[in-house]
Structure formats: C-alpha cells, structure tokens
Design an enzyme around this catalytic site. Sequence first.
Site, PDB file in Angstrom:
ATOM      1  N   GLU A 122       0.853  -1.189   0.000  1.00 43.92           N
ATOM      2  CA  GLU A 122       0.000   0.000   0.000  1.00 43.92           C
ATOM      3  C   GLU A 122       0.891   1.241   0.000  1.00 43.92           C
ATOM      4  O   GLU A 122       1.831   1.315   0.779  1.00 43.92           O
ATOM      5  CB  GLU A 122      -0.908   0.032   1.227  1.00 43.92           C
ATOM      6  CG  GLU A 122      -1.931   1.168   1.133  1.00 43.92           C
ATOM      7  CD  GLU A 122      -2.935   1.168   2.280  1.00 43.92           C
ATOM      8  OE1 GLU A 122      -2.838   0.325   3.179  1.00 43.92           O
ATOM      9  OE2 GLU A 122      -3.809   2.030   2.254  1.00 43.92           O
ATOM     10  N   GLY A 262       3.532   2.629  10.623  1.00 41.47           N
ATOM     11  CA  GLY A 262       3.270   1.860  11.837  1.00 41.47           C
ATOM     12  C   GLY A 262       3.074   0.377  11.583  1.00 41.47           C
ATOM     13  O   GLY A 262       3.718  -0.464  12.202  1.00 41.47           O
ATOM     14  N   GLU A 265      -2.137  -3.825   7.074  1.00 44.19           N
ATOM     15  CA  GLU A 265      -3.217  -4.798   7.287  1.00 44.19           C
ATOM     16  C   GLU A 265      -3.332  -5.876   6.211  1.00 44.19           C
ATOM     17  O   GLU A 265      -4.429  -6.412   5.997  1.00 44.19           O
ATOM     18  CB  GLU A 265      -4.543  -4.036   7.384  1.00 44.19           C
ATOM     19  CG  GLU A 265      -5.046  -3.413   6.057  1.00 44.19           C
ATOM     20  CD  GLU A 265      -4.677  -1.949   5.860  1.00 44.19           C
ATOM     21  OE1 GLU A 265      -3.691  -1.493   6.458  1.00 44.19           O
ATOM     22  OE2 GLU A 265      -5.382  -1.274   5.079  1.00 44.19           O
ATOM     23  N   GLU A 299      -5.119  -2.724  12.839  1.00 47.27           N
ATOM     24  CA  GLU A 299      -4.834  -3.567  11.668  1.00 47.27           C
ATOM     25  C   GLU A 299      -5.775  -4.766  11.619  1.00 47.27           C
ATOM     26  O   GLU A 299      -6.250  -5.160  10.550  1.00 47.27           O
ATOM     27  CB  GLU A 299      -3.380  -4.035  11.660  1.00 47.27           C
ATOM     28  CG  GLU A 299      -2.334  -2.924  11.772  1.00 47.27           C
ATOM     29  CD  GLU A 299      -2.518  -1.771  10.813  1.00 47.27           C
ATOM     30  OE1 GLU A 299      -3.077  -1.986   9.723  1.00 47.27           O
ATOM     31  OE2 GLU A 299      -2.129  -0.643  11.163  1.00 47.27           O
ATOM     32  N   HIS A 302      -9.141  -3.794  10.264  1.00 52.47           N
ATOM     33  CA  HIS A 302      -9.153  -3.604   8.808  1.00 52.47           C
ATOM     34  C   HIS A 302      -9.632  -4.862   8.083  1.00 52.47           C
ATOM     35  O   HIS A 302     -10.037  -4.786   6.924  1.00 52.47           O
ATOM     36  CB  HIS A 302      -7.746  -3.263   8.296  1.00 52.47           C
ATOM     37  CG  HIS A 302      -7.448  -1.797   8.218  1.00 52.47           C
ATOM     38  ND1 HIS A 302      -8.322  -0.874   7.687  1.00 52.47           N
ATOM     39  CD2 HIS A 302      -6.343  -1.092   8.577  1.00 52.47           C
ATOM     40  CE1 HIS A 302      -7.773   0.326   7.728  1.00 52.47           C
ATOM     41  NE2 HIS A 302      -6.566   0.235   8.270  1.00 52.47           N
TER      42      HIS A 302
HETATM   43  N1  B3K Z   1      -3.005   1.073   5.660  1.00 59.04           N
HETATM   44  C1  B3K Z   1      -1.694   1.232   6.226  1.00 59.04           C
HETATM   45  C2  B3K Z   1      -1.018   2.498   5.817  1.00 59.04           C
HETATM   46  C3  B3K Z   1      -0.364   2.426   4.498  1.00 59.04           C
HETATM   47  C4  B3K Z   1       0.430   3.692   4.226  1.00 59.04           C
HETATM   48  C5  B3K Z   1       0.926   3.738   2.831  1.00 59.04           C
HETATM   49  N2  B3K Z   1       1.749   4.893   2.598  1.00 59.04           N
HETATM   50  C6  B3K Z   1      -1.721   1.149   7.714  1.00 59.04           C
HETATM   51  C7  B3K Z   1      -2.987   1.495   8.361  1.00 59.04           C
HETATM   52  O1  B3K Z   1      -3.540   2.558   8.242  1.00 59.04           O
HETATM   53  O2  B3K Z   1      -3.526   0.661   9.024  1.00 59.04           O
HETATM   54 ZN    ZN Z   2      -5.444   1.861   8.827  1.00 57.54          ZN
END
Ligand code: B3K
Ligand code: ZN
Length: 875
Positions: A122, A262, A265, A299, A302
């Site tokens: 992502e 951080g 997911e 996570e 998600h």
């Molecule tokens: N969905 C990922 C974040 C991705 C960041 C890409 N630059 C983590 C989160 O929000 O759970």
């Molecule tokens: Zn997220």
Amino acid sequence: APAVRLADYAPTAYAIPTVALDVRLAETGTLVTATIAFTRRDGTPAGAELVLDGDELDLVSAALDGAPLAPDAFTASADRFVLKAPPAGPFALTLTTRLDPATNTKLMGLYRSSGTWCTQCEAEGFRRITYFLDRPDVLSVYTVRMEADRTAAPVLLANGNPVEAGDAGDGRHFAVWHDPWPKPAYLFALVAGDLAVLKDEFVTCSGRRVELGVYVEHGNVARVGYAMDALKRSMRWDEEAFGREYDLDVFNVVAVGDFNMGAMENKGLNIFNDKYVLADPDVATDADYAGIEAVIAHEYFHNWTGNRITCRDWFQLCLKEGLTVFRDQEFSSDMRSRPVKRIADVRTLRSHQFPEDGGPLAHPVRPETYKEINNFYTATVYEKGAEVIRMLKTLIGDEAFRRGMDLYFERHDGDAATIEDFLACFAEAADEDLDAFARWYRQAGTPTVDVAEHYDAAARTYTLTLRQTVPPTPGQPDKLPHVIPVRFGLVGPNGGDMAHAGVSGAEVRGDVIVLTQPRHTVVFEGVAERPVPSLFRGFSAPVKPNVGLSLSDLTFLMRHDGDAFNRWQASSTLAMTMLVAGAHAARRGGVPRADAAYVDALGEIVGDDRLDPAFRALMLAVPGENDVARELGDDVDPDAVAASHRALRVAIGTRLKPVLSTILAAEDPAAPFAPDAAGAGRRALVNAAGDLLAATGEAAALDRLAARFSAATNMTDRLAALTSLVHRDAPQADAALAAFVERFGGVPLAVDKWLAVQATAPLGRTLDRVAALTAHPAFSFRNPNRTRALVGSFATLNPTQFARRDGAGFDFVADVVRRLDDSNPQVAARILVAFRSWRSYEPERRARAEAALRRIAAKRPLSRDVADIVERTLA
Ligand code: B3K
Ligand code: ZN
C-alpha cells in the site's frame, strides 16, 4: 507528474480474477513469475490495449497463454507494460521480473529488513514486484508459491491459508499459500526469513479455530506476549461490538525493524513496525503499550473495514482509515478509561490535524485530487475521518448507527466501495437525509463556532446564539455550513445539569443541539437561574468553539462539569488564555503571569484521590508550545511562547509544591508493573508531578529525579525522569544519558528514546548534538525509526530549536530531507511536513524557513513525494 482526479474515475478495461505468483527468493536476483488471468469488462471493445503499471521493474520474459510473446506484441519499460492487442476472450499473461530486494531502500515493494524478506504494497508498491493493474478496485484471488534457501529462510509466509510445503532441492524449500478472498494488490504480502514465533489460538464466535502467530527476530519472542493478548482481545471485541468474525484458518503478524509507517493490514498477514509489537517493561513505556494495543486492533479491524470491503479508489481512503481509527478508538475506550482516551485522542487531533487543516496542506477528509497518494495518509483522512464517523453516530444515535454498520457489511461485502455507498447505508438505517452532513467529507478547514449567551431572569429564558464559519482553504474559497452536533449541558449553581421546559431555534435531540445553518438562536424556556453552558461535551464535533466564558465560569466548569472531557477542556482553555497572554507579554519583554484561582482549582483536582489518576495527570499537562503557537496564529516567536510555557509550569510547580510532593511521596516503589490503564495512570500522575517540581529548578527536586531515574524498574518511570532532567538541563542529565545508552545501546527501540530525548531538549546546544548523533554507530538514515526519532522529533517536537532565529535548525532539517529524498522519499516527505506552519512565524524566521524550503524545491532529481509537499507548502 499530472494530478489524479476523483472526477476522472473510470473502471479498468480488464478485470483480473486470479493471480498465481511464483517467487524465487535469492540473495541477489530474486525472480518473480506472475501468471495473471484477465477478462474483458463489459463495455471494453475487443482488442483494446491492456496497460499495466510498473515501478523500477526489470522484465525478464513475457508469455501469453503459455506461449512467449512476440517482441512487437508488447512494450515494456521500468514503469509500464502494454499488451497491444489482447485476445477478446479470457487470457493469461505470464510475466517474469527480476528484483533486487537488498538494494530497495524505499521500503516499498519487496525489500530486506535485517535479513528478512518482506513486502509493503500500500498504496502502489505491488507494481514494484510485477506489472499489474495496481489499483484498489481490481480484486483477485491469489495463490503464492515461494521458494528460498532453507537456512536463510526457514519461515515462508503469505496471505490466506497454507496449502502445501516441501523440499525444493539444493538446500531450498517452498511453501504455497492460497487466499480465497478476492483482494486488491495493495493487500498482498509475503515474508521469508529466519524468525521466531509465538503461537496461540482463537476460537471464533461460531466455533472455528484460528491459528495465531506473531513472528519476530530470534531473541525477541519473550517480548510479544502483550501484542498476542491484544490481538485476541481485538478479535473478541470485533465480534461483540460489530458482529464481525474472522474468516481464515490462520492470522499472522510479523514484526520488522525497517518500516516506513506503523503497520500494514495485509490479508491474514499483518506486517508491523517492531515498535508496535515488541514490549517488555524494561524497554516499553505505558504509551508504547497503549500504542501496541491500538495498532494491533486497528490492523486487525481492517480485516472487515478495508479488506472485506475495500476502497474503490484512493480518494476513498477515509472509507477504511477514518472508520478503522474510529473502531480502534472505541476498542481502546472499552479496554481502558473512556474519558481519558477521549482527551488523549482530542489532544492528538488538535496537535496533528488542526495545524494541517489550517495550513497550506489542508485537504478534505475525502480529497478530490492528488499527485502522490502516499502524502494523503494524513491526520485529516485518519483522525478527522474518525471524528466524522463519531459525529454521525452522535447524530443518528447508537442503534441506528449499528443498523447502518450492519447494512454496510451486508450490502458491500466483497466490494470496492465509496463514501456515498457508506453514507447511503446510514441514511437508510436512520431514515434520514445525510446530504448536508456529507459536506464533512468534501470541505476542508476547521470550523469555528462563536457562541454568545443571554439569560433573561424575568422571562426565565436562556438564549445561546451559535454562529459557525468554515474558513477558506487551498482551492476552496467558499464554504457551506456544516451539520454540527453540539452535546451540551446547562450547569446549575450546584454543579448539576439544570432542566428546561422546552427549546426552540434549532433541532435538539436529547442532549445534542444540531446546527445546520450559519447562525442559530437557541432559546431554552423555564430556566430557573443563569446556567453555565457546557458545550461540545466529549468534543462532539471537530471544531474550534469560541464561547468566551469568564475565568470564573471556566474555573467552575473545571471543578463541577458532569462531563469529564469538559472539565479537562475548561482547564485547558484557562491555561491557554494565560499562555497566550504570557507569550504576548514575553514578546514585549514582560513577565507572564498565572491566575491563582486557576492554579488552586487545579491543585484541588490533582489532589483529589477519588478521581482517576490518569485524568489528574492529564489535567496537569497544560497545552503544548505548538498548541499555543497555533492559537496565536501569526507573527509567532517560538522563544516567547516557550518563555510563557515555562513560566506557567514554574508557577504551577511552585504553588502546588505541597500536593505534588504528596503525590510523589505516596508512590509505592515496590508495586509490580502491569501495563494496564490503572497502573499507567498512577505512573503518569507521579511522573507529571515530578516533572512540574523539576520545572522550578530546585536542586532538591532535581536530585529526587536523578534518584528516580537510577531506581526506576520500568521504562515509563526511567524515561520520564530522564526527559525531565535533560530538558531542564539539570547537572545530572549527562550522566543519566550515559547510563541509559550504556545499558540500552543494543536495543534499537530504546535507542530511539535516547535519541528523541536529546533531540527534543529546548537547549541552544541541541542542534549540534543532533548533528553529531547522526554519526553515532547506533544511528542510521536507512532506518525510518532512527531517522524519525532523531530528526523527526527535532523538527516537530522542538519548536524553539527547529525554528532557531538564525535558521540553522531549518537548514539542518532541509539537508536531511534532501539526502533522504534519494534513498527513501516517503520518509523524506513526512519529515518535510514539519515546515507546514512556516508562514505563521515572525518575519525573520519566516524568511529563513522559506529559504530552506526553496533549497529543497531546487534539488534535482526530486522525488514526486517531496516535490508534492514542498510545492503545496510554498504555494
Ligand atoms: N493502511 C496502512 C497504511 C499504508 C500507508 C501507505 N503509505 C496502515 C494502516 O492505516 O492501518
Ligand atoms: Zn489503517
């Protein structure tokens, strides 16, 4: 690069029902063979060309339905693959690419972290692995075969369920994973390495067994118990609070040391920054434990809000992020103290989102255009996005909200959905028109709500006039009014909420006034005496209220409001009034003053043992320097702000010395450590008391801190004492720093704390220290955690030294951004964001900041990530 626009959305010409990946991992030259099945979508003419995304790819071979492609049938470059005339019916492309994960310093796509192969896809990282329709509305079923040297990588993980594993000859082995749930490419993941694992099991509400694994580097397995426990609690909570059950046979979490954010997911295989997994009392603070609990939950949540229902396009990012933040906030509230969690979340919103919303990078919760999507994983999309969901729940009520969520899961399971799809479920469940409410997704800027009050004793009416203004933001000069829920109470002289006999002028639902117009005159009938209004209880809307209450009204609310959030808010508002006045005074060479009535009320609350220690600790934390700067708005001199801040803290520490000393003395040093909310609250209170006493500079207070540092049995107390000593420039500070690094120099997450404490010290020599620390053997610009701990915290949490009058702080950070731009543009762009409020400085600093920004803008080549931020910041 041209901007991408929401208005231009169109589905792809082809769909990809299945993908089979064969990944041969090797020290150099990893080969990926992707067999991608395509079908033509309705409306696509037969033979229409197929264009796949790529990013720094090296194509080795290409075949169509098993036969090598003729050279004139396609074109391929590092960033694009075009099949000129695809078959009319279903077909499969087999593409082999060669990757070099070891030199992938961007940490996007397939890369290595301390010898472990891992992925981050992502938002647009899958195109760094193979050519693909790399966008969230292309959902496919993946089967992954991976192969590696058995010694280098005994563990082979991918999404979904394991289906096969075995020997591959030559010291190599393989594993096959199959994920039955169609997913977009950004949720793809694999991990291969020599990792240790903690296993456990979870039985879902319908009785299915799920095997859980948390994978970490050898030697760290003793530090994953808390994360595993948080995971199981998250799984149970999602069943109970949202009716969501897990849907695979396994759920794995992997912690790696090199990670751009951080956590991620990926379906069934979450990959984490080790900061959000590893914890033991000796190295992790209470804040770290709370962060682990929240991110593990986030996570995991998600899996439904993001994975089972994903986003149609990246403009809809808040569909999964705002909603999932809301869900993790609710989880933490249920696990810990709800008011304390709310106060913490609002502080985060104000310190991260408000400055974004009020500066050059302001954008709507759902943006309508972007140049680099990675720059939109922002506090606005995440935190304001969560506030919008919270308001929706406040407006339609708990039951309609739950019905709307259920409908959303039922109707859109398996979809790539939009905000309109989401809102339609709530409009239907609540039988309510949400068109005006939807403006929260489209209009940027933090609304201001000005309030005037009038009590008419003869008529026994109480009138509130509420006026909202939504400020102009980049590209949005004019705004429409928002739907704003104002949770309220009319607090009577005895501290309880007063009754009224009816209300007109706005719709009132229970204890919520619903603003829909630029101005409302709300009249309460039958009000026996003048109440003190308690508005926006629980921070019921992400706005800036301007109620203009007197100091005595605010002190009254601080003591008596039935809403804990507003007790804290009244205290903060009072402190802010003093801090702002103090900053103006300091600017003119005068002396900031603290209001004695405020400090006394604070002392009573802080000394009240019936109240939650965590709440009392939050009361002691006056607004930060960046908050004061934001309140001042322009012509900011950070040195004057710091002087005012210091003066208020010294005044509190001096006047409240008896109560603060009592709190310190009451600490039980033999109490065993538990990372729960109660223990964390007690530690927070004691440490806040110690810090305020140290602020006075009294030698005895500093000696006591130094003793606390040496005697500390957990990182929370140790780091708190160290920070107070270093930031106060105590004589004991250097010895404490040396002792700390002597003991923890080999633990990267502890080194980060050591770096950050020094980088955030408000001292004239800090910049030289920070520069010198970049050469320390424990530091590396290649590691995002180290870089953020040293340079990120200097830039964002050290307002006086970053914004030194001579511009040296700006120059240093600009040099770092320029350097990182070549190796890791995503991290570079994040650090650069520290400049976003540059226009609010006084003229001298403003000119220095602008010069530093222009030096960044002039770099060539300049990544899209950094170019996007620097251009918008200067615009
Ligand atoms: N969905 C990922 C974040 C991705 C960041 C890409 N630059 C983590 C989160 O929000 O759970
Ligand atoms: Zn997220």
